[in-house]
Design a protein around this motif. Structure first.
Motif, PDB file in Angstrom:
ATOM      1  N   MET A  12       0.007  14.432   3.579  1.00  0.00           N
ATOM      2  CA  MET A  12       0.251  14.061   2.204  1.00  0.00           C
ATOM      3  C   MET A  12      -0.839  14.712   1.353  1.00  0.00           C
ATOM      4  SD  MET A  12       0.609  10.200   0.778  1.00  0.00           S
ATOM      5  CE  MET A  12       2.037   9.950  -0.213  1.00  0.00           C
ATOM      6  N   THR A  13      -0.417  15.481   0.369  1.00  0.00           N
ATOM      7  CA  THR A  13      -1.391  16.166  -0.482  1.00  0.00           C
ATOM      8  C   THR A  13      -1.530  15.507  -1.850  1.00  0.00           C
ATOM      9  OG1 THR A  13       0.307  17.697  -1.254  1.00  0.00           O
ATOM     10  CG2 THR A  13      -1.021  18.383   0.645  1.00  0.00           C
ATOM     11  N   ARG A  14      -0.586  14.676  -2.220  1.00  0.00           N
ATOM     12  CA  ARG A  14      -0.618  13.951  -3.486  1.00  0.00           C
ATOM     13  C   ARG A  14       0.031  12.586  -3.290  1.00  0.00           C
ATOM     14  NH1 ARG A  14      -0.620  16.124  -8.551  1.00  0.00           N
ATOM     15  NH2 ARG A  14       1.115  14.766  -9.064  1.00  0.00           N
ATOM     16  N   VAL A  15      -0.474  11.617  -4.026  1.00  0.00           N
ATOM     17  CA  VAL A  15       0.169  10.307  -3.957  1.00  0.00           C
ATOM     18  C   VAL A  15       1.396  10.298  -4.861  1.00  0.00           C
ATOM     19  CG1 VAL A  15      -1.973   9.083  -3.461  1.00  0.00           C
ATOM     20  CG2 VAL A  15      -1.197   9.280  -5.814  1.00  0.00           C
ATOM     21  N   THR A  16       2.288   9.395  -4.544  1.00  0.00           N
ATOM     22  CA  THR A  16       3.455   9.159  -5.381  1.00  0.00           C
ATOM     23  C   THR A  16       3.391   7.704  -5.842  1.00  0.00           C
ATOM     24  OG1 THR A  16       4.809   8.463  -3.515  1.00  0.00           O
ATOM     25  CG2 THR A  16       4.844  10.820  -4.065  1.00  0.00           C
ATOM     26  N   LEU A  17       4.138   7.381  -6.861  1.00  0.00           N
ATOM     27  CA  LEU A  17       4.153   5.992  -7.309  1.00  0.00           C
ATOM     28  C   LEU A  17       4.656   5.056  -6.217  1.00  0.00           C
ATOM     29  CD1 LEU A  17       5.225   6.447 -11.025  1.00  0.00           C
ATOM     30  CD2 LEU A  17       2.942   6.030 -10.094  1.00  0.00           C
ATOM     31  N   PRO A  18       5.703   5.432  -5.473  1.00  0.00           N
ATOM     32  CA  PRO A  18       6.104   4.551  -4.362  1.00  0.00           C
ATOM     33  C   PRO A  18       5.013   4.385  -3.294  1.00  0.00           C
ATOM     34  CG  PRO A  18       7.921   5.973  -4.952  1.00  0.00           C
ATOM     35  CD  PRO A  18       6.715   6.476  -5.708  1.00  0.00           C
ATOM     36  N   SER A  19       4.233   5.425  -3.040  1.00  0.00           N
ATOM     37  CA  SER A  19       3.160   5.272  -2.040  1.00  0.00           C
ATOM     38  C   SER A  19       2.072   4.337  -2.553  1.00  0.00           C
ATOM     39  CB  SER A  19       2.581   6.631  -1.629  1.00  0.00           C
ATOM     40  OG  SER A  19       1.911   7.266  -2.688  1.00  0.00           O
ATOM     41  N   ILE A  20       1.767   4.379  -3.850  1.00  0.00           N
ATOM     42  CA  ILE A  20       0.797   3.440  -4.418  1.00  0.00           C
ATOM     43  C   ILE A  20       1.349   2.021  -4.334  1.00  0.00           C
ATOM     44  CG2 ILE A  20      -0.427   2.731  -6.502  1.00  0.00           C
ATOM     45  CD1 ILE A  20      -0.495   5.715  -7.306  1.00  0.00           C
ATOM     46  N   ALA A  21       2.642   1.857  -4.624  1.00  0.00           N
ATOM     47  CA  ALA A  21       3.264   0.528  -4.531  1.00  0.00           C
ATOM     48  C   ALA A  21       3.200   0.015  -3.096  1.00  0.00           C
ATOM     49  CB  ALA A  21       4.706   0.586  -5.022  1.00  0.00           C
ATOM     50  N   TYR A  22       3.395   0.893  -2.119  1.00  0.00           N
ATOM     51  CA  TYR A  22       3.329   0.480  -0.717  1.00  0.00           C
ATOM     52  C   TYR A  22       1.913   0.050  -0.348  1.00  0.00           C
ATOM     53  CZ  TYR A  22       3.905   0.418   4.308  1.00  0.00           C
ATOM     54  OH  TYR A  22       3.930   0.029   5.615  1.00  0.00           O
ATOM     55  N   ILE A  23       0.916   0.791  -0.821  1.00  0.00           N
ATOM     56  CA  ILE A  23      -0.474   0.423  -0.556  1.00  0.00           C
ATOM     57  C   ILE A  23      -0.772  -0.947  -1.159  1.00  0.00           C
ATOM     58  CG2 ILE A  23      -2.882   1.011  -1.112  1.00  0.00           C
ATOM     59  CD1 ILE A  23      -1.883   4.003  -0.995  1.00  0.00           C
ATOM     60  N   ALA A  24      -0.316  -1.160  -2.394  1.00  0.00           N
ATOM     61  CA  ALA A  24      -0.525  -2.454  -3.054  1.00  0.00           C
ATOM     62  C   ALA A  24       0.144  -3.573  -2.253  1.00  0.00           C
ATOM     63  CB  ALA A  24       0.020  -2.419  -4.476  1.00  0.00           C
ATOM     64  N   THR A  25       1.314  -3.285  -1.699  1.00  0.00           N
ATOM     65  CA  THR A  25       2.031  -4.279  -0.894  1.00  0.00           C
ATOM     66  C   THR A  25       1.256  -4.608   0.378  1.00  0.00           C
ATOM     67  OG1 THR A  25       4.130  -3.471  -1.773  1.00  0.00           O
ATOM     68  CG2 THR A  25       4.231  -4.773   0.249  1.00  0.00           C
ATOM     69  N   GLN A  26       0.682  -3.594   1.001  1.00  0.00           N
ATOM     70  CA  GLN A  26      -0.115  -3.826   2.210  1.00  0.00           C
ATOM     71  C   GLN A  26      -1.364  -4.649   1.892  1.00  0.00           C
ATOM     72  OE1 GLN A  26       0.412  -3.063   5.476  1.00  0.00           O
ATOM     73  NE2 GLN A  26       2.450  -2.410   4.916  1.00  0.00           N
ATOM     74  N   VAL A  27      -2.024  -4.364   0.775  1.00  0.00           N
ATOM     75  CA  VAL A  27      -3.198  -5.141   0.370  1.00  0.00           C
ATOM     76  C   VAL A  27      -2.784  -6.574   0.072  1.00  0.00           C
ATOM     77  CG1 VAL A  27      -4.968  -5.399  -1.410  1.00  0.00           C
ATOM     78  CG2 VAL A  27      -4.486  -3.145  -0.452  1.00  0.00           C
ATOM     79  N   HIS A  28      -1.679  -6.727  -0.647  1.00  0.00           N
ATOM     80  CA  HIS A  28      -1.164  -8.068  -0.964  1.00  0.00           C
ATOM     81  C   HIS A  28      -0.920  -8.848   0.325  1.00  0.00           C
ATOM     82  CE1 HIS A  28       2.318 -10.796  -1.900  1.00  0.00           C
ATOM     83  NE2 HIS A  28       1.461 -11.168  -2.819  1.00  0.00           N
ATOM     84  N   PHE A  29      -0.278  -8.221   1.304  1.00  0.00           N
ATOM     85  CA  PHE A  29      -0.007  -8.874   2.584  1.00  0.00           C
ATOM     86  C   PHE A  29      -1.309  -9.263   3.284  1.00  0.00           C
ATOM     87  CE2 PHE A  29       0.110  -8.315   7.195  1.00  0.00           C
ATOM     88  CZ  PHE A  29       0.892  -9.403   7.532  1.00  0.00           C
ATOM     89  N   SER A  30      -2.287  -8.352   3.268  1.00  0.00           N
ATOM     90  CA  SER A  30      -3.535  -8.627   3.994  1.00  0.00           C
ATOM     91  C   SER A  30      -4.304  -9.803   3.404  1.00  0.00           C
ATOM     92  CB  SER A  30      -4.421  -7.382   4.030  1.00  0.00           C
ATOM     93  OG  SER A  30      -4.955  -7.116   2.762  1.00  0.00           O
ATOM     94  N   LEU A  31      -4.030 -10.135   2.155  1.00  0.00           N
ATOM     95  CA  LEU A  31      -4.707 -11.252   1.513  1.00  0.00           C
ATOM     96  C   LEU A  31      -3.969 -12.579   1.668  1.00  0.00           C
ATOM     97  CD1 LEU A  31      -5.823  -9.435  -1.749  1.00  0.00           C
ATOM     98  CD2 LEU A  31      -7.242 -10.010   0.239  1.00  0.00           C
ATOM     99  N   THR A  32      -2.853 -12.556   2.385  1.00  0.00           N
ATOM    100  CA  THR A  32      -2.085 -13.778   2.601  1.00  0.00           C
ATOM    101  C   THR A  32      -2.373 -14.338   3.989  1.00  0.00           C
ATOM    102  OG1 THR A  32      -0.141 -12.721   3.589  1.00  0.00           O
ATOM    103  CG2 THR A  32      -0.196 -12.862   1.181  1.00  0.00           C
ATOM    104  N   SER A  33      -1.783 -15.476   4.261  1.00  0.00           N
ATOM    105  CA  SER A  33      -1.957 -16.106   5.570  1.00  0.00           C
ATOM    106  C   SER A  33      -0.824 -15.757   6.536  1.00  0.00           C
ATOM    107  CB  SER A  33      -2.021 -17.624   5.396  1.00  0.00           C
ATOM    108  OG  SER A  33      -0.810 -18.097   4.823  1.00  0.00           O
ATOM    109  N   SER A  34       0.080 -14.908   6.115  1.00  0.00           N
ATOM    110  CA  SER A  34       1.223 -14.553   6.964  1.00  0.00           C
ATOM    111  C   SER A  34       0.749 -13.739   8.175  1.00  0.00           C
ATOM    112  CB  SER A  34       2.238 -13.743   6.158  1.00  0.00           C
ATOM    113  OG  SER A  34       3.370 -13.461   6.945  1.00  0.00           O
ATOM    114  N   PRO A  35       1.166 -14.122   9.390  1.00  0.00           N
ATOM    115  CA  PRO A  35       0.697 -13.428  10.583  1.00  0.00           C
ATOM    116  C   PRO A  35       1.440 -12.121  10.892  1.00  0.00           C
ATOM    117  CG  PRO A  35       2.073 -15.255  11.225  1.00  0.00           C
ATOM    118  CD  PRO A  35       1.940 -15.319   9.725  1.00  0.00           C
ATOM    119  N   VAL A  36       2.617 -11.916  10.297  1.00  0.00           N
ATOM    120  CA  VAL A  36       3.438 -10.747  10.616  1.00  0.00           C
ATOM    121  C   VAL A  36       3.941 -10.128   9.319  1.00  0.00           C
ATOM    122  CG1 VAL A  36       5.520  -9.944  11.797  1.00  0.00           C
ATOM    123  CG2 VAL A  36       4.169 -11.783  12.788  1.00  0.00           C
TER     124      VAL A  36
END
Length: 64
Positions: free
Chosen positions: A1-25
């Motif tokens: 990947m040489t440049r980010v896309t808006l969907p890739s930023i949204a995916y990163i935000a989703t992963q961070v959001h998940f990591s801050l929750t108590s959900s195990p999966v």
């Protein structure tokens, strides 16, 4: 990947959001995080014309 896309930023935000929750999966849709809805909400913000300058600045920052 040489440049980010808006969907890739949204995916990163989703992963961070998940990591801050108590959900195990990480699932695209569950009762705790509803990751699919969160991801789509972030994409909706990126489509807001009132936020265009901030979004453009965000993409420039990520691509440094």
């Amino acid at each position: 990947m040489t440049r980010v896309t808006l969907p890739s930023i949204a995916y990163i935000a989703t992963q961070v959001h998940f990591s801050l929750t108590s959900s195990p999966v990480f699932l695209h849709m569950d009762t705790v995080t509803d990751s699919e809805r969160f991801y789509n909400s972030v994409l909706e913000v990126f489509e807001d014309l009132d936020e265009k300058q901030e979004i453009d600045d965000l993409v420039v920052w990520w691509n440094r």
